[in-house]
Design a protein around this motif. Structure first.
Motif, short mmCIF file in Angstrom:
data_model
loop_
_atom_site.label_atom_id
_atom_site.label_comp_id
_atom_site.label_asym_id
_atom_site.label_seq_id
_atom_site.Cartn_x
_atom_site.Cartn_y
_atom_site.Cartn_z
N GLU A 157 3.35 -0.80 18.21
CA GLU A 157 2.29 0.12 17.78
C GLU A 157 2.69 0.83 16.49
OE1 GLU A 157 -0.42 3.80 19.57
OE2 GLU A 157 1.21 2.95 20.77
N PHE A 158 3.98 1.16 16.38
CA PHE A 158 4.46 1.79 15.14
C PHE A 158 4.20 0.87 13.94
CE2 PHE A 158 7.76 2.44 11.93
CZ PHE A 158 7.69 3.81 11.72
N ALA A 159 4.47 -0.43 14.11
CA ALA A 159 4.23 -1.38 13.02
C ALA A 159 2.75 -1.44 12.65
CB ALA A 159 4.74 -2.77 13.42
N GLU A 160 1.88 -1.42 13.67
CA GLU A 160 0.44 -1.44 13.39
C GLU A 160 0.01 -0.19 12.63
OE1 GLU A 160 -1.51 -1.88 17.09
OE2 GLU A 160 -0.80 -3.93 17.46
N GLU A 161 0.53 0.96 13.07
CA GLU A 161 0.16 2.21 12.41
C GLU A 161 0.69 2.26 10.98
OE1 GLU A 161 -1.71 4.65 13.37
OE2 GLU A 161 -2.09 4.08 15.44
N GLY B 195 -1.20 0.28 4.09
CA GLY B 195 -1.95 -0.86 3.56
C GLY B 195 -1.09 -2.11 3.44
N LEU B 196 -0.15 -2.30 4.38
CA LEU B 196 0.73 -3.47 4.36
C LEU B 196 0.04 -4.66 5.00
CD1 LEU B 196 4.06 -1.73 5.39
CD2 LEU B 196 3.52 -2.65 3.14
N ASP B 197 0.54 -5.85 4.67
CA ASP B 197 -0.03 -7.07 5.23
C ASP B 197 1.09 -8.09 5.44
OD1 ASP B 197 -1.83 -8.93 6.14
OD2 ASP B 197 -2.39 -9.62 4.15
N LEU B 198 2.07 -7.72 6.23
CA LEU B 198 3.22 -8.60 6.47
C LEU B 198 2.95 -9.47 7.68
CD1 LEU B 198 6.12 -9.54 6.02
CD2 LEU B 198 6.91 -7.57 7.35
N GLU B 199 2.93 -10.79 7.49
CA GLU B 199 2.75 -11.73 8.59
C GLU B 199 4.07 -12.46 8.81
OE1 GLU B 199 0.36 -12.27 10.67
OE2 GLU B 199 -0.90 -10.71 9.79
N TYR C 79 7.02 1.05 1.31
CA TYR C 79 5.91 0.19 0.86
C TYR C 79 6.39 -0.79 -0.20
CZ TYR C 79 1.58 -1.31 -1.34
OH TYR C 79 0.58 -2.07 -1.86
N GLU C 80 7.16 -0.33 -1.16
CA GLU C 80 7.65 -1.18 -2.25
C GLU C 80 8.43 -2.37 -1.68
OE1 GLU C 80 7.96 -2.07 -6.33
OE2 GLU C 80 7.01 -0.30 -5.48
N ILE C 81 9.26 -2.10 -0.69
CA ILE C 81 10.10 -3.15 -0.12
C ILE C 81 9.28 -4.13 0.71
CG2 ILE C 81 11.97 -3.59 1.52
CD1 ILE C 81 13.11 -0.82 0.63
N LEU C 82 8.51 -3.62 1.67
CA LEU C 82 7.81 -4.49 2.59
C LEU C 82 6.65 -5.23 1.94
CD1 LEU C 82 7.86 -2.25 5.79
CD2 LEU C 82 9.37 -4.16 5.20
N SER C 83 6.03 -4.64 0.95
CA SER C 83 4.95 -5.34 0.25
C SER C 83 5.50 -6.46 -0.61
CB SER C 83 4.12 -4.38 -0.60
OG SER C 83 4.89 -3.82 -1.64
N THR C 84 6.75 -6.35 -1.04
CA THR C 84 7.39 -7.44 -1.77
C THR C 84 7.53 -8.65 -0.87
OG1 THR C 84 8.59 -5.93 -3.21
CG2 THR C 84 9.46 -8.16 -3.02
N GLU C 85 7.89 -8.44 0.40
CA GLU C 85 7.97 -9.53 1.37
C GLU C 85 6.60 -10.15 1.57
OE1 GLU C 85 9.30 -11.70 2.95
OE2 GLU C 85 8.56 -11.89 4.99
N SER C 86 5.57 -9.32 1.70
CA SER C 86 4.21 -9.85 1.89
C SER C 86 3.80 -10.69 0.69
CB SER C 86 3.22 -8.70 2.08
OG SER C 86 3.54 -7.95 3.23
N ALA D 166 2.70 -4.82 -5.29
CA ALA D 166 3.83 -3.98 -4.94
C ALA D 166 3.79 -2.62 -5.60
CB ALA D 166 5.14 -4.68 -5.31
N GLY D 167 3.12 -2.51 -6.72
CA GLY D 167 3.12 -1.23 -7.42
C GLY D 167 1.89 -0.40 -7.19
N ARG D 168 1.11 -0.73 -6.16
CA ARG D 168 -0.15 -0.03 -5.95
C ARG D 168 -0.24 0.55 -4.55
NH1 ARG D 168 -2.30 0.95 -10.88
NH2 ARG D 168 -1.86 -0.83 -12.21
N ARG D 169 -0.87 1.67 -4.43
CA ARG D 169 -1.16 2.24 -3.13
C ARG D 169 -2.35 1.50 -2.52
NH1 ARG D 169 0.96 7.31 -2.01
NH2 ARG D 169 1.93 8.39 -3.76
N ALA D 170 -2.48 1.66 -1.22
CA ALA D 170 -3.63 1.05 -0.54
C ALA D 170 -4.94 1.63 -1.03
CB ALA D 170 -3.50 1.24 0.98
N ASP D 171 -4.93 2.88 -1.48
CA ASP D 171 -6.17 3.51 -1.93
C ASP D 171 -6.39 3.33 -3.42
OD1 ASP D 171 -4.25 5.10 -3.01
OD2 ASP D 171 -4.80 6.93 -1.93
#
Length: 462
Positions: free
Chosen positions: A103-107, A113-117, A432-439, A452-457
């Motif tokens: 649930e923490f990962a989902e939140e 705004g991550l999208d790690l599969e 965000y910077e780290i995990l979005s790089t993986e995505s 990687a350099g943008r916020r979800a909003d």
């Protein structure tokens, strides 16, 4: 309260919880949680509730004559909480929201705004799906009649021809078997030479004269002008499909599709600088970045293992508690940690494990160790993602160049992230910077820099 208002209230509650999550990551007490349960302090919110119409509510009071008098206070019932007693030792459950790592990962996905599969690696199970595959053998009850018919029809269309039309070619003046065969095949007729030869022999036997003596047509052009060729499709429409040549090799039998279930395994190797320059504030920033990422990856993967490496001029492996608590001292040689990381990842075959290597420090390193040793070691390690987190509250030392040199050595698509944290408010941006790089790296055609350099909003991240 109407249904629309209820939904709006619950939406606001969800947004508040995500705000609490970000605040917890940046400034909360991470030690109140463990590997399996995360306790997020939440703000008190007004949840949707029913209210009674006060105009129709009755009143009960107690006066001298049994009736309440104007201005007379109503005595509280015993047990309302005003009686004397020892203070309670347990906090109210409503002060925390408990969640498991999934649930923490989902939140966190929702909040940042991550999208790690996660990628599945080792095959752990093969299951049978729908009967969508076919094979050349099988039980008669699984014969794919439609496929059987289609294959027979294709053969029929590919081999059938207007026999009367080809037979007429033998009546061209001076034409022999080879001439007729070449004419028919040049006209796209799927006839064999053996068929032409057999037909010619039959005509010679019937007419008692050689084929070359038959002269109904002066040339093949005259024949084409005088005879209309009958198409296979017209004969099928008029005569039906009784003559379709079904054969044993056309049979196909349905089988269930074999679906491979792959276990999503991950090993995370966390590396921390424990040299003399890594004081308490820097160590706290490392813990504040690494701990939520450990929870996040635990929630994302079926099986997650964590290894912890600390280093000064030398590197050694520790447990989780010591990783965040080890005191600082000594010089700095970051390559010593990556040499140990190379040994650890060898225990986790890349074909079966996803690999993450997260390192953190204040970017100070000895001499040219980064360019001559660390970067080549990083390049040699097969990993889904490598990251370096620079913790530098205030101005750094003159030799604090490690993050800049790593950043310059790798392109956006190389699966290497560099994040900088100077205060707690930078933590969620670093995650965000780290995990979005993986995505981004997992999408072959995407440029990581685009996300990687943008916020979800839509706003810029540091």
């Amino acid at each position: 309260m109407g249904l629309t208002e209820d939904r709006e209230r619950f939406r606001e509650v969800g947004e508040t919880r995500r705000e609490d999550l970000a605040e917890f990551i940046s400034r909360g007490d991470l030690g109140g949680s463990d590997a399996d349960r995360i306790r997020i302090p939440v703000k008190l919110v007004d949840l949707p509730a029913f209210e009674y119409d006060q105009r129709s509510a009755g009143g009960v009071g107690q006066g001298g004559d049994g009736q309440p008098q104007p201005g007379q206070p109503v005595d509280p019932d015993p047990g309302d909480g005003d009686e004397e007693g020892d203070p309670g030792e347990e906090g109210g459950d409503h002060e925390y929201y408990e969640m498991d790592p999934e649930e923490f990962a989902e939140e966190l996905d929702e909040a940042l705004g991550l999208d790690l599969e996660p990628k599945g690696k080792r095959v752990v199970e093969e299951v049978e799906g729908d009967f969508t595959d076919t094979a050349r053998s099988g039980p008669r009850g699984t014969l794919d009649v439609d496929e059987f018919f289609k294959r027979g029809l294709k053969r029929h269309l590919a081999t059938d021809f207007d026999e009367a039309y080809v037979r007429e070619g033998l009546f061209v003046d001076g034409a022999d078997v080879d001439d007729v065969f070449a004419w028919a095949r040049g006209d796209g007729v799927p006839v064999s030479r053996a068929w032409v030869a057999d037909t010619a022999a039959t005509l010679e036997a019937e007419r008692c004269e050689p084929i070359a003596a038959l002269d109904r047509w002066e040339s093949f052009d005259d024949l084409d002008d005088g005879v209309e060729r009958d198409s296979v499709t017209r004969r099928i429409r008029e005569e039906g499909l009784d003559s379709v040549p079904f054969r044993h090799e056309d049979e196909r039998f349905r089988h269930p599709e074999v679906i491979e279930e792959r276990e999503r395994n991950v090993v995370v190797i966390n590396v921390r600088d424990a040299s003399g320059s890594m004081r308490e504030t820097k160590r706290e920033l490392v813990e504040r970045v690494f701990t939520p990422m450990d929870w996040y990856l635990t929630g994302k993967y079926d099986a997650a293992e964590f290894r912890y490496v600390v280093h000064d001029a030398e590197a050694w492996e520790v447990d989780r508690e010591e990783f965040f608590g080890v005191q600082s001292g000594g010089g700095t040689r970051i390559s010593s940690a990556y040499e140990l990381v190379e040994e650890i990842v060898a225990e986790y075959p890349y074909s079966e494990w996803n690999r993450y290597v997260f390192a953190a420090g204040d970017s100070e390193n000895a001499g040219s160790d980064t360019t001559e040793s660390v970067i080549p070691l990083m390049e040699s390690i097969d990993a889904n993602l490598q990251a370096y987190v620079e913790t530098r509250p205030g101005d750094g030392a003159a030799n604090a160049r490690h993050a800049d040199e790593v950043e310059a050595a790798f392109d956006d698509g190389d699966g290497v992230a560099v994040a900088r944290v100077s205060e707690p408010d930078d933590v969620t941006d670093a995650i965000y910077e780290i995990l979005s790089t993986e995505s981004g790296a997992s999408d072959a055609g995407d440029a990581t820099g685009a996300t990687a350099g943008r916020r979800a909003d839509g706003g810029d991240r540091r």
